[in-house]
Design an enzyme around this catalytic site. Structure first.
Site, PDB file in Angstrom:
ATOM      1  N   LYS A 116       0.810  -1.212   0.000  1.00  0.00           N
ATOM      2  CA  LYS A 116       0.000   0.000   0.000  1.00  0.00           C
ATOM      3  C   LYS A 116       0.847   1.267   0.000  1.00  0.00           C
ATOM      4  O   LYS A 116       0.494   2.260  -0.637  1.00  0.00           O
ATOM      5  CB  LYS A 116      -0.947  -0.007   1.200  1.00  0.00           C
ATOM      6  CG  LYS A 116      -1.969  -1.135   1.215  1.00  0.00           C
ATOM      7  CD  LYS A 116      -2.905  -0.993   2.400  1.00  0.00           C
ATOM      8  CE  LYS A 116      -3.893  -2.150   2.480  1.00  0.00           C
ATOM      9  NZ  LYS A 116      -3.249  -3.389   2.909  1.00  0.00           N
ATOM     10  N   GLU A 200      -2.475   6.477   8.447  1.00  0.00           N
ATOM     11  CA  GLU A 200      -3.240   7.423   7.649  1.00  0.00           C
ATOM     12  C   GLU A 200      -4.245   8.189   8.501  1.00  0.00           C
ATOM     13  O   GLU A 200      -4.660   7.721   9.570  1.00  0.00           O
ATOM     14  CB  GLU A 200      -4.003   6.700   6.531  1.00  0.00           C
ATOM     15  CG  GLU A 200      -3.124   6.075   5.481  1.00  0.00           C
ATOM     16  CD  GLU A 200      -3.928   5.393   4.404  1.00  0.00           C
ATOM     17  OE1 GLU A 200      -3.330   5.128   3.348  1.00  0.00           O
ATOM     18  OE2 GLU A 200      -5.132   5.107   4.598  1.00  0.00           O
ATOM     19  N   HIS A 235     -14.051  -3.830   9.271  1.00  0.00           N
ATOM     20  CA  HIS A 235     -13.351  -3.574   8.014  1.00  0.00           C
ATOM     21  C   HIS A 235     -13.591  -4.653   6.963  1.00  0.00           C
ATOM     22  O   HIS A 235     -12.863  -4.709   5.970  1.00  0.00           O
ATOM     23  CB  HIS A 235     -11.845  -3.402   8.254  1.00  0.00           C
ATOM     24  CG  HIS A 235     -11.510  -2.409   9.311  1.00  0.00           C
ATOM     25  ND1 HIS A 235     -11.800  -1.070   9.205  1.00  0.00           N
ATOM     26  CD2 HIS A 235     -10.927  -2.564  10.526  1.00  0.00           C
ATOM     27  CE1 HIS A 235     -11.399  -0.441  10.288  1.00  0.00           C
ATOM     28  NE2 HIS A 235     -10.873  -1.320  11.110  1.00  0.00           N
ATOM     29  N   GLU A 275      -9.704   1.088  -5.196  1.00  0.00           N
ATOM     30  CA  GLU A 275     -10.521   1.413  -4.029  1.00  0.00           C
ATOM     31  C   GLU A 275     -10.235   2.840  -3.570  1.00  0.00           C
ATOM     32  O   GLU A 275      -9.079   3.241  -3.426  1.00  0.00           O
ATOM     33  CB  GLU A 275     -10.236   0.420  -2.900  1.00  0.00           C
ATOM     34  CG  GLU A 275     -10.563  -1.024  -3.269  1.00  0.00           C
ATOM     35  CD  GLU A 275     -10.594  -1.942  -2.072  1.00  0.00           C
ATOM     36  OE1 GLU A 275     -10.278  -1.486  -0.954  1.00  0.00           O
ATOM     37  OE2 GLU A 275     -10.936  -3.133  -2.263  1.00  0.00           O
ATOM     38  N   GLU A 293      -6.158   1.768  -2.245  1.00  0.00           N
ATOM     39  CA  GLU A 293      -5.352   0.644  -2.703  1.00  0.00           C
ATOM     40  C   GLU A 293      -5.949   0.080  -3.973  1.00  0.00           C
ATOM     41  O   GLU A 293      -7.080   0.412  -4.351  1.00  0.00           O
ATOM     42  CB  GLU A 293      -5.266  -0.442  -1.635  1.00  0.00           C
ATOM     43  CG  GLU A 293      -6.621  -1.056  -1.268  1.00  0.00           C
ATOM     44  CD  GLU A 293      -6.533  -2.026  -0.105  1.00  0.00           C
ATOM     45  OE1 GLU A 293      -5.424  -2.239   0.398  1.00  0.00           O
ATOM     46  OE2 GLU A 293      -7.569  -2.568   0.286  1.00  0.00           O
ATOM     47  N   ASN A 295      -6.780  -3.644  -5.795  1.00  0.00           N
ATOM     48  CA  ASN A 295      -6.846  -5.106  -5.720  1.00  0.00           C
ATOM     49  C   ASN A 295      -6.604  -5.632  -7.126  1.00  0.00           C
ATOM     50  O   ASN A 295      -7.418  -5.414  -8.032  1.00  0.00           O
ATOM     51  CB  ASN A 295      -8.202  -5.568  -5.197  1.00  0.00           C
ATOM     52  CG  ASN A 295      -8.334  -5.328  -3.710  1.00  0.00           C
ATOM     53  OD1 ASN A 295      -7.643  -5.938  -2.907  1.00  0.00           O
ATOM     54  ND2 ASN A 295      -9.213  -4.404  -3.337  1.00  0.00           N
ATOM     55  N   ARG A 297      -6.915  -8.257  -8.831  1.00  0.00           N
ATOM     56  CA  ARG A 297      -7.578  -9.550  -9.021  1.00  0.00           C
ATOM     57  C   ARG A 297      -9.068  -9.289  -9.184  1.00  0.00           C
ATOM     58  O   ARG A 297      -9.544  -8.155  -9.086  1.00  0.00           O
ATOM     59  CB  ARG A 297      -7.354 -10.451  -7.801  1.00  0.00           C
ATOM     60  CG  ARG A 297      -7.788  -9.797  -6.501  1.00  0.00           C
ATOM     61  CD  ARG A 297      -7.685 -10.723  -5.309  1.00  0.00           C
ATOM     62  NE  ARG A 297      -7.813 -10.033  -4.038  1.00  0.00           N
ATOM     63  CZ  ARG A 297      -8.938  -9.615  -3.494  1.00  0.00           C
ATOM     64  NH1 ARG A 297     -10.091  -9.794  -4.124  1.00  0.00           N
ATOM     65  NH2 ARG A 297      -8.943  -9.007  -2.321  1.00  0.00           N
TER      66      ARG A 297
END
Length: 653
Positions: A116, A200, A235, A275, A293, A295, A297
């Site tokens: 990240k 963050e 989350h 995202e 981030e 992903n 996939r």
């Protein structure tokens, strides 16, 4: 197009890939562990190869065995599904070195977005907005704590590798930073083999909105609009939808352009998701979103995008990986209607969403979609299959589509109310409560919604008299007889002109219930329950006909809730619960990661005693009451469900 592919995954995603491959005429090879020898994906595939014992580290994470299986069966390519090896660039290198095709992005693209902190630095360079925070290499606690103060509390500590909410902690005060950092590092190390983190700024009213992107090997990249995944607990996503409620044309344009820019920055090929975190405190605005981030996939929630675009993303994956260009240009991809996906898990919402195991003795999904709606069930299990402690406890994804959000939400509520699962604790009642929540229905959703409303969302009304009576009839076997007005048929319930009474005992949780069942002259059953339940007869019971009998239990379904009643065996030994009242047992199979108390320690109710790791998540086990610890399990012990973790000294009288 490929002639044969191997699927390096299990469960519902393996079944999902097989269905598309079969439609395209592509043969499939499944892989399986000991626990999955009779799994549905193994049965569906054209061939199947055993790759090792049940633990993922000895089977589904063994890239060498998976590549060997592909070579041995003549597969040309490997589809990784999601999870496991899907975002492991070393596995991609293994696949390509063997002369096979990896159905997904290049190892370089995965590496670029796999961490990240590095990904955010890359996105800053590409002109994509990123959330304020520290994304550097230095990991000393003094530095991280200092950066947290500079950013300003509350902050979010996040594992720089992986996803799924693992290795993530919100910190509201500097005094809590050290312990939160330790917990995040432990969880990240266990899940991803990397304990490094980033820090963050925590957004006060965050929306999690992501954009589906797709690229090919010819430099083309498109978006397939956005999904809203803000309905989360710990989350982890619970209900996803597309498009995002309240989305404005300006924000959609800004987000989708940023997502495509991000994909092109790394020459991305295949399906991916960008995202974003969105500050919804003042509504959705084009200047209040930041990259979180990527992903690299296919996502678990990809079916909602398929429902609103009409595009099979797995088919696109296969076509792009086999060397074709993207099947559609950006202008050809249209958004139609609204879709929801609800994740049905084997978990206990009333106990902090603890993962559950068990055999699915009864599993029934809606027979058809509600009127004017579409529905699909994504699952990798059938009735009789077991939920294993070795893997993710998701049972199914319930996906619905309607002409607009209101229609789709109505379809979701109806479908959840018609879903029946018995044999394991499940979250269907929680999902139905969330779908009925006023804020959720209004589209006023942020990542803190479930946390704010959790007490109401997990609360289940106690069973009423009719539900208990239905369970009692089913447990006694009397309910199997059809009511009749024929007096001769009713004689079995009489002896010498008086009613024969059958006594049935049940247990609901810790509550023992006695029911007295008798047959009336008209052939109907009458059930008398102990107070506070009123007398109920068979005519009334016809309003609650949905139930399932399974070994030692009866489950009665009322809407999306399933009420599980234990039926004691009259020949079994007396209940041993009283003898175990001075002990604390494991709520699920797991690994004891940390022990915080010792023999002889005086503890108070709610005090953390140990941390149990199960399904790669940490669960704090706390003292249920004040007392003195007599014995406590050793750190590093592997325990099964029901294992005694802590034994307390008998109180002095």
């Amino acid at each position: 197009m490929f002639g044969k592919i191997l699927i390096a995954n299990r469960g519902e995603i393996a079944c999902r890939v097989i269905r598309t491959a079969r439609r395209l005429g592509v043969r499939t090879v499944a892989v399986y562990s000991d626990a999955d020898a009779r799994a549905w994906h193994v049965e569906m595939a054209d061939e199947a190869v055993h790759i090792g014992p049940s633990p993922v580290g000895e089977s589904y994470l063994r890239g060498d065995r998976i590549v060997a299986a592909a070579l041995a069966t003549g597969a040309e390519a490997i589809h990784p599904g999601y999870g496991f090896l899907s975002e492991n660039p070393d596995f991609v290198d293994q696949v390509t070195a063997a002369g096979l095709v990896f159905i997904g992005p290049s190892a370089a693209s995965i590496r670029a977005m796999g961490l990240k902190d590095a990904a955010k630095r890359l996105m800053e360079t590409a002109g994509v907005p990123v959330v304020p925070g520290y994304h550097g290499e230095a990991q000393e606690i003094v530095l991280l704590a200092s950066k947290a103060r500079e950013i300003g509390y509350p902050v979010l500590i996040k594992a720089r590798a992986g996803g799924g909410g693992k290795g993530m902690r919100r910190v509201d005060h500097p005094d809590d930073f050290s312990e939160a950092l330790s917990g995040a590092r432990r969880e990240a190390k266990a899940a991803f083999g990397d304990d490094r983190v980033l820090v963050e700024k925590y957004v006060d009213k965050p929306r999690h909105i992501e954009v589906q992107v797709f690229g090919d090997n010819f430099g083309n990249a498109v978006h397939l609009f956005e999904r809203d995944c803000s309905a989360q607990r710990r989350h982890q996503k619970v209900i996803e939808e597309a498009p995002a409620p309240g989305m404005t044309p300006a924000l959609r344009k800004a987000m989708t352009e940023a997502a495509v820019k991000a994909a092109k920055a790394i020459s991305y090929s295949g399906a991916g998701t960008i995202e974003f975190i969105v500050d919804a405190s003042q509504g959705l605005k084009a200047d209040r979103f930041w990259f979180m981030e990527m992903n690299t996939r296919l996502q678990v929630e990809h079916p909602v995008t398929e429902m609103v675009t009409g595009i099979d993303l797995v088919e696109w994956q296969l076509r792009v990986a086999s060397g074709e260009k993207l099947p559609s240009a950006q202008a050809e991809i249209q958004l139609a209607g609204h879709a929801f996906e609800a994740r049905i898990y084997a978990e206990d919402a009333t106990r902090g969403f603890l993962p559950a195991t068990g055999t699915l003795h009864h599993l029934k999904f809606p027979d058809a979609a509600p009127a004017h709606a579409a529905m699909r069930i994504e699952t990798g299990v059938r009735a009789g299959d077991a939920i294993s402690p070795f893997y993710d406890p998701m049972i199914a994804k319930l996906v619905v589509h309607g002409k607009d959000r209101a229609a789709a939400l109505a379809a979701l509520r109806k479908a959840l109310a018609e879903t029946e699962v018995a044999g394991s604790t499940v979250n269907t009642a929680f999902l139905a409560a969330l779908a009925a929540d006023a804020d959720f229905a209004a589209g006023d959703v942020d990542t803190g919604l479930i946390g704010r409303h959790q007490d109401e969302l997990v609360a289940i009304a106690p069973p009423n008299g009719e539900i208990i009576a239905a369970a009692a009839l089913a447990a006694s076997g009397a309910g199997a007889q059809e009511p009749t007005s024929d007096p001769w048929s009713a004689l079995a319930g009489y002896a010498h002109f008086h009613t024969v009474e059958r006594r049935t005992r049940l247990r609901y949780g810790e509550e023992a219930i006695l029911a007295r069942i008798s047959m009336r002259p008209d052939g109907r059953f009458q059930v008398a329950l102990e107070a506070p339940y009123e007398e109920v007869n068979s005519h009334d019971l016809r309003t609650t006909p949905r139930l399932a009998r399974w070994p030692g239990h009866v489950t009665v379904f009322e809407g999306a809730a399933g009420y599980n009643f234990a039926v004691p065996d009259p020949l079994a030994k007396a209940d041993e619960a009283a003898a175990a009242s001075g002990s604390l047992r494991a709520p699920m199979p797991g690994l004891v990661k940390l022990v915080r108390a010792g023999s002889g320690d005086a503890v108070v109710k709610g005090q953390p005693l140990l941390i149990l790791e199960a399904m790669k998540m940490e669960h704090t086990i706390a003292a249920p009451h004040d007392g003195v610890v007599a014995e406590i399990v050793a750190e590093g012990a592997q325990v099964s469900d029901g294992t005694v973790l802590v034994r307390f000294e008998e109180p002095q009288t």
